[in-house]
Motif scaffolding. Structure first.
Motif, mmCIF file in Angstrom:
data_model
loop_
_atom_site.group_PDB
_atom_site.id
_atom_site.type_symbol
_atom_site.label_atom_id
_atom_site.label_comp_id
_atom_site.label_asym_id
_atom_site.label_seq_id
_atom_site.Cartn_x
_atom_site.Cartn_y
_atom_site.Cartn_z
ATOM 1 N N LEU A 409 19.734 -32.472 46.216
ATOM 2 C CA LEU A 409 18.737 -32.315 47.199
ATOM 3 C C LEU A 409 18.317 -30.789 47.585
ATOM 4 C CD1 LEU A 409 19.720 -34.895 50.179
ATOM 5 C CD2 LEU A 409 17.938 -34.979 48.840
ATOM 6 N N ARG A 410 18.835 -30.169 46.575
ATOM 7 C CA ARG A 410 18.508 -28.600 46.735
ATOM 8 C C ARG A 410 17.015 -28.434 46.419
ATOM 9 N NH1 ARG A 410 22.618 -26.039 42.512
ATOM 10 N NH2 ARG A 410 21.661 -28.080 41.446
ATOM 11 N N LYS A 411 16.492 -27.620 47.126
ATOM 12 C CA LYS A 411 15.233 -27.175 46.782
ATOM 13 C C LYS A 411 15.212 -26.053 45.696
ATOM 14 C CE LYS A 411 10.937 -25.624 48.749
ATOM 15 N NZ LYS A 411 10.040 -25.475 50.337
ATOM 16 N N TYR A 412 16.339 -25.323 46.038
ATOM 17 C CA TYR A 412 16.175 -23.892 45.226
ATOM 18 C C TYR A 412 17.799 -24.019 44.646
ATOM 19 C CZ TYR A 412 12.233 -22.443 47.703
ATOM 20 O OH TYR A 412 11.116 -22.469 48.429
ATOM 21 N N ARG A 413 17.844 -23.599 43.253
ATOM 22 C CA ARG A 413 19.189 -23.615 42.703
ATOM 23 C C ARG A 413 19.637 -22.203 42.642
ATOM 24 N NH1 ARG A 413 20.058 -28.643 39.801
ATOM 25 N NH2 ARG A 413 18.208 -29.946 40.257
ATOM 26 N N ARG A 414 20.689 -21.659 43.193
ATOM 27 C CA ARG A 414 21.076 -20.271 43.239
ATOM 28 C C ARG A 414 21.611 -19.800 41.976
ATOM 29 N NH1 ARG A 414 26.325 -18.272 46.658
ATOM 30 N NH2 ARG A 414 27.263 -19.481 44.819
ATOM 31 N N LEU A 415 21.368 -18.663 41.516
ATOM 32 C CA LEU A 415 21.919 -17.892 40.442
ATOM 33 C C LEU A 415 22.534 -16.524 40.821
ATOM 34 C CD1 LEU A 415 22.322 -17.212 37.359
ATOM 35 C CD2 LEU A 415 19.961 -16.511 37.331
ATOM 36 N N LYS A 416 23.748 -16.602 40.707
ATOM 37 C CA LYS A 416 24.504 -15.263 41.155
ATOM 38 C C LYS A 416 25.187 -14.896 40.353
ATOM 39 C CE LYS A 416 27.721 -13.613 44.795
ATOM 40 N NZ LYS A 416 28.790 -13.985 45.754
ATOM 41 N N THR A 417 25.062 -13.498 39.719
ATOM 42 C CA THR A 417 25.890 -12.944 38.591
ATOM 43 C C THR A 417 25.863 -11.444 38.876
ATOM 44 O OG1 THR A 417 26.222 -12.672 36.229
ATOM 45 C CG2 THR A 417 24.001 -12.522 37.079
ATOM 46 N N VAL A 418 26.984 -10.754 38.223
ATOM 47 C CA VAL A 418 27.263 -9.411 38.382
ATOM 48 C C VAL A 418 27.141 -8.667 36.831
ATOM 49 C CG1 VAL A 418 28.685 -7.404 38.993
ATOM 50 C CG2 VAL A 418 28.689 -9.522 40.476
ATOM 51 N N LEU A 419 25.996 -7.947 36.579
ATOM 52 C CA LEU A 419 25.901 -7.168 35.437
ATOM 53 C C LEU A 419 26.591 -5.967 35.416
ATOM 54 C CD1 LEU A 419 21.977 -7.982 35.135
ATOM 55 C CD2 LEU A 419 23.938 -9.133 34.156
ATOM 56 N N ASN A 420 27.349 -5.755 34.311
ATOM 57 C CA ASN A 420 28.694 -4.498 34.239
ATOM 58 C C ASN A 420 27.858 -3.500 33.361
ATOM 59 O OD1 ASN A 420 30.824 -7.205 34.241
ATOM 60 N ND2 ASN A 420 30.553 -5.751 35.726
ATOM 61 N N LEU A 421 27.294 -2.476 33.721
ATOM 62 C CA LEU A 421 26.745 -1.055 32.905
ATOM 63 C C LEU A 421 27.821 -0.374 32.781
ATOM 64 C CD1 LEU A 421 23.274 -0.637 34.422
ATOM 65 C CD2 LEU A 421 24.178 -2.477 32.610
ATOM 66 N N VAL A 468 23.208 -9.480 40.959
ATOM 67 C CA VAL A 468 21.937 -10.143 40.917
ATOM 68 C C VAL A 468 21.974 -11.512 41.628
ATOM 69 C CG1 VAL A 468 20.204 -11.383 39.216
ATOM 70 C CG2 VAL A 468 21.353 -9.124 38.567
ATOM 71 N N TYR A 469 21.262 -11.816 42.874
ATOM 72 C CA TYR A 469 21.294 -13.029 43.527
ATOM 73 C C TYR A 469 19.833 -13.445 43.635
ATOM 74 C CZ TYR A 469 23.070 -15.723 47.615
ATOM 75 O OH TYR A 469 23.561 -16.729 48.414
ATOM 76 N N VAL A 470 19.674 -14.543 43.140
ATOM 77 C CA VAL A 470 18.192 -15.166 42.770
ATOM 78 C C VAL A 470 18.347 -16.535 43.153
ATOM 79 C CG1 VAL A 470 17.273 -13.088 41.556
ATOM 80 C CG2 VAL A 470 18.277 -15.027 40.420
ATOM 81 N N PHE A 471 17.193 -17.178 43.164
ATOM 82 C CA PHE A 471 16.983 -18.732 43.430
ATOM 83 C C PHE A 471 15.949 -19.100 42.460
ATOM 84 C CE2 PHE A 471 19.015 -17.076 47.437
ATOM 85 C CZ PHE A 471 19.833 -18.066 47.595
ATOM 86 N N LEU A 472 16.267 -20.162 41.875
ATOM 87 C CA LEU A 472 15.459 -20.812 40.938
ATOM 88 C C LEU A 472 14.561 -22.095 41.619
ATOM 89 C CD1 LEU A 472 17.509 -20.896 37.829
ATOM 90 C CD2 LEU A 472 15.608 -19.628 37.779
#
Length: 565
Positions: A409-421, A468-472
Motif C-alpha cells: 500500500l506504499r505510494k512511495y518507496r523510500r531510499l535512504k543511504t549514506v555515501l562516504n567520500l 541521500v534520502y529520496v522516495f521512488l
C-alpha cells in the motif's frame, strides 16, 4: 330302564355337540374375516401374504377390496395391479411399523385411516362399520391410474406378447428382464448424447453470439451435470417398467434417487462458481477493492452450503430424521466448540480481515517472519506467496492479533543511504557532488519531486558522509530495484565527473622517517567552471544525465544488460 336312560343321554350328547359344531361352522367365516382384517397390520399382511407364490389364496386377498364395486375377478385384478405397483416402485412394507391397534386413528386427520406410504398418500386403509380394515374407495378408484402411470402401455403390451421362453427365470429374474435392462441402459445413454449434442450445437452457439461472457461460463458449468441429471432422471422415471421384485426395485429406487440428488448438487456447485465469476466481473467495475476480496469467500460459502444442504436432503429423503440428528449435534455442541475453538478463532479472524481491510489480494505484506504477496484469503488461513516462491498459510487468528506491515500500500518507496567520500574532497567538490545528486533526482521521473533530502551530513571516522534520502514512485518491487540500479549508476558517473572518490574504512600510519614525503594525492582538481558545468550536465537539461540507465553499444548495436526492463 337304566339302558333307556343311557341311550337318551348319549342321544342328547350327540345332538348337543352336533348343534355346537353346526353353529361353529356357521360363524367360522365371519370370525376368520374378522381375524384377517382386525387391524391395519393384519389387513396389509392379508393383502401381501396371500398373493405370494406357493400359498396364493385370491379369496382372502379380495377381502381387502370389499369396497370395490366389482365382481370377484375384478377385485382380483385390482389387488394384482396394486401389488405390481408396490413392487415396481420399490415400495417396501415394514410390518413392524404398521399399527396393530384396531382403533387406530390418523394423527393429522383424526380419522380411522392408515396411509401405507408417505410418498403415495392416495393409497390408504380405512375402517368399515364392521370394524374391518380394508382399502378405501379412493384407493380402489385410483388403482387404474397408478398402474397406468407406473407402467408404459406399449411396454406392457410387448411384455404380454413375448414368447413363453422369455418368461423363464434365471437367478430369480426373467429372461426378458435381462434384455430389458440392456435396452434400458443403452436408451438412456443415447438420449443423454442427444441432449448434450443439443446443448453443444444450439445452446452454446446462442451463448457465443451474445456480448456477455457469463452465459458461456454458464453453459460450460451446467453441460456435464445437466446431461447426468437427464440420464438419471430417465432411469428414475422408467425403472418401474422392468417389473423387478420389491427388494430389487427398492434398492434401485434408492440408488437412483441418491444419484439424482448428487447430480443436482453437482449442478448447483458449478452454478456457484459461475455466479462467483459473474460477481467478479461486476466488482471489477467498482472503485473499492473490498468486494474483490469477498468473491473467493462468497464462492467457498456457496459451495459449502450447497454440499451441506445436499447431504441433508439426501438423508431426509432416505428416512433419516435430520432434525433429531441436528439436535444430537447440538447436545455435543459444547464439546465441538471447545475442540474447534482454533477454527472458530480463524473464522472470526477472517471476518476481521474483511472488515478492517489491512491488505488485499496482491499486496506485499510482512507479518512476523513471513513476507510476500497475498494470494488468497480463506475461512481458516491467508496464503502468502513468498519471494522465494513458497506458499505460506498464515492462520487468520494470528493476522488479527499481530502487526501487519503492508508494503504493497506504499505510494512511495523510500531510499535512504549514506555515501562516504574521502577526506581529500574539497568543499567545492562536495557542493558540486551534492547538487549533482539533486539534479539526478530532478531528472528522473520515478522519484518524488516534492520531498527529498541530499546533504553533506557528517564527518565520519574515515569519510565525509553525504546523506541521500529520496522516495521512488514505482508500482512494484521489481521496478524499484531497477530504478535504484539506475540511480546508483548515475551517482557513480557523477562522482567520476566531479573528481571525488568513495572512502572505505582505513587507518593512516605516519612514520617519522617519511615526514618529508608528500602524501598520496587523492582525487582530481577541477575549476569552478568545470564543477558548475558538471552539475548542469547531470541536471534535467544536461547531456550527461542518464536517469534511465547507461546504454552501451558494441559494433553499432546496443548491448542489452537487462537494465531497462
Amino acid at each position: 330302564m337304566g339302558r333307556i336312560k343311557s341311550a337318551l343321554l348319549v342321544l342328547v350328547t350327540i345332538l348337543f355337540y352336533s348343534g355346537t359344531a353346526f353353529g361353529f361352522q356357521d360363524q367360522e367365516p365371519q370370525s376368520r374375516d374378522a381375524a384377517l382384517l382386525a387391524n391395519p397390520q393384519r389387513a396389509v399382511h392379508t393383502f401381501l401374504h396371500w398373493q405370494q407364490a406357493g400359498h396364493k389364496n385370491p379369496d382372502h386377498v379380495i377381502k381387502t377390496m370389499k369396497l370395490a364395486e366389482a365382481d370377484r375377478e375384478g377385485k382380483i385384478e385390482l389387488a394384482d395391479r396394486l401389488l405390481k405397483v408396490f413392487d415396481a416402485r420399490g415400495l417396501l412394507i415394514e410390518y413392524d411399523k404398521i399399527p396393530t391397534n384396531p382403533n387406530y386413528t390418523d394423527s393429522l386427520s383424526g380419522l380411522s385411516q392408515y396411509i401405507l406410504f408417505p410418498s403415495l398418500p392416495e393409497v390408504y386403509l380405512t375402517k368399515t362399520a364392521q370394524n374391518e380394515w380394508v382399502f378405501s374407495e379412493a384407493t380402489i378408484q385410483t388403482i387404474p391410474d397408478l398402474y397406468q402411470n407406473t407402467f408404459s402401455s406399449w411396454f406392457t403390451f410387448i411384455v404380454d406378447n413375448l414368447p413363453e421362453w422369455a418368461h423363464n427365470e434365471w437367478m430369480g429374474i426373467k429372461v426378458w428382464q435381462y434384455l430389458a435392462v440392456f435396452m434400458w441402459l443403452l436408451t438412456g445413454l443415447i438420449l443423454m448424447k442427444i441432449f448434450t449434442f443439443f446443448l453443444d450445437n444450439y445452446v452454446r452457439r446462442v451463448a457465443q453470439k451474445t456480448k456477455f461472457t457469463w452465459d458461456d461460463d454458464l453453459v460450460d458449468g451446467v453441460e456435464k451435470p445437466a446431461g447426468y441429471i437427464f440420464l438419471v432422471s430417465f432411469y428414475f422415471l422408467t425403472f418401474s417398467n422392468l417389473q423387478f421384485s420389491v427388494s430389487i426395485s427398492h434398492t434401485l429406487s434408492i440408488t437412483l434417487e441418491i444419484m439424482l440428488s448428487a447430480a443436482v448438487i453437482w449442478l448447483l456447485y458449478n452454478l456457484a462458481d459461475v455466479f462467483s465469476k459473474y460477481l467478479g466481473v461486476l466488482t471489477t467495475k467498482t472503485e473499492t477493492e473490498l468486494d474483490d476480496q469477498l468473491i473467493p469467500l462468497i464462492r467457498k460459502t456457496l459451495r459449502f452450503f450447497v454440499v451441506i444442504l445436499g447431504v441433508i436432503a439426501i438423508l431426509q429423503n432416505n428416512g433419516y430424521n435430520v432434525a433429531s440428528l441436528i439436535a444430537g449435534l447440538g447436545i455435543g455442541g459444547l464439546a465441538v466448540a471447545l475442540a474447534a475453538r482454533e477454527t472458530l478463532a480463524n473464522f472470526f479472524g477472517s471476518i476481521t480481515i474483511f472488515l478492517d481491510r489491512p491488505f488485499k489480494i496482491g499486496d506485499w505484506i510482512k507479518t512476523g517472519d513471513v513476507e510476500g504477496t497475498v494470494e488468497e484469503v480463506g475461512f481458516r488461513s491467508t496464503r502468502v506467496r513468498t519471494f522465494y516462491n513458497s506458499l505460506v498459510s498464515v492462520p487468520n487468528s494470528n493476522l488479527a492479533n499481530t502487526d501487519i506491515d503492508n508494503l504493497g500500500l506504499r505510494k512511495y518507496r523510500r531510499l535512504k543511504t549514506v555515501l562516504n567520500l574521502t577526506y581529500s574532497t574539497t568543499p567545492e567538490q562536495m557542493e558540486a557532488f551534492v547538487e549533482g545528486i539533486k539534479a539526478i533526482v530532478k531528472a528522473n521521473k520515478h522519484f518524488r519531486q516534492d520531498m527529498y533530502e541530499v546533504h553533506f551530513n557528517a564527518f565520519g571516522a574515515h569519510s565525509l558522509d553525504v546523506l541521500v534520502y529520496v522516495f521512488l514512485d514505482v508500482p512494484d518491487w521489481s521496478t524499484e530495484l531497477q530504478q535504484r540500479h539506475n540511480f546508483f549508476l548515475e551517482v557513480l558517473r557523477l562522482a567520476k565527473d566531479v573528481g571525488v572518490e568513495f572512502a572505505f574504512p582505513t587507518q593512516t600510519l605516519h612514520m617519522d622517517s617519511f615526514y618529508k614525503d608528500e602524501p598520496r594525492k587523492v582525487g582530481e582538481e577541477r575549476s569552478e567552471e568545470e564543477l558548475a558545468a558538471a552539475v548542469h550536465e547531470f541536471g534535467p537539461d544536461g547531456q550527461k544525465g542518464k536517469p534511465e540507465g547507461i546504454r552501451i553499444f558494441k559494433d553499432g548495436e546496443e548491448v542489452d544488460f537487462g537494465a531497462n526492463k
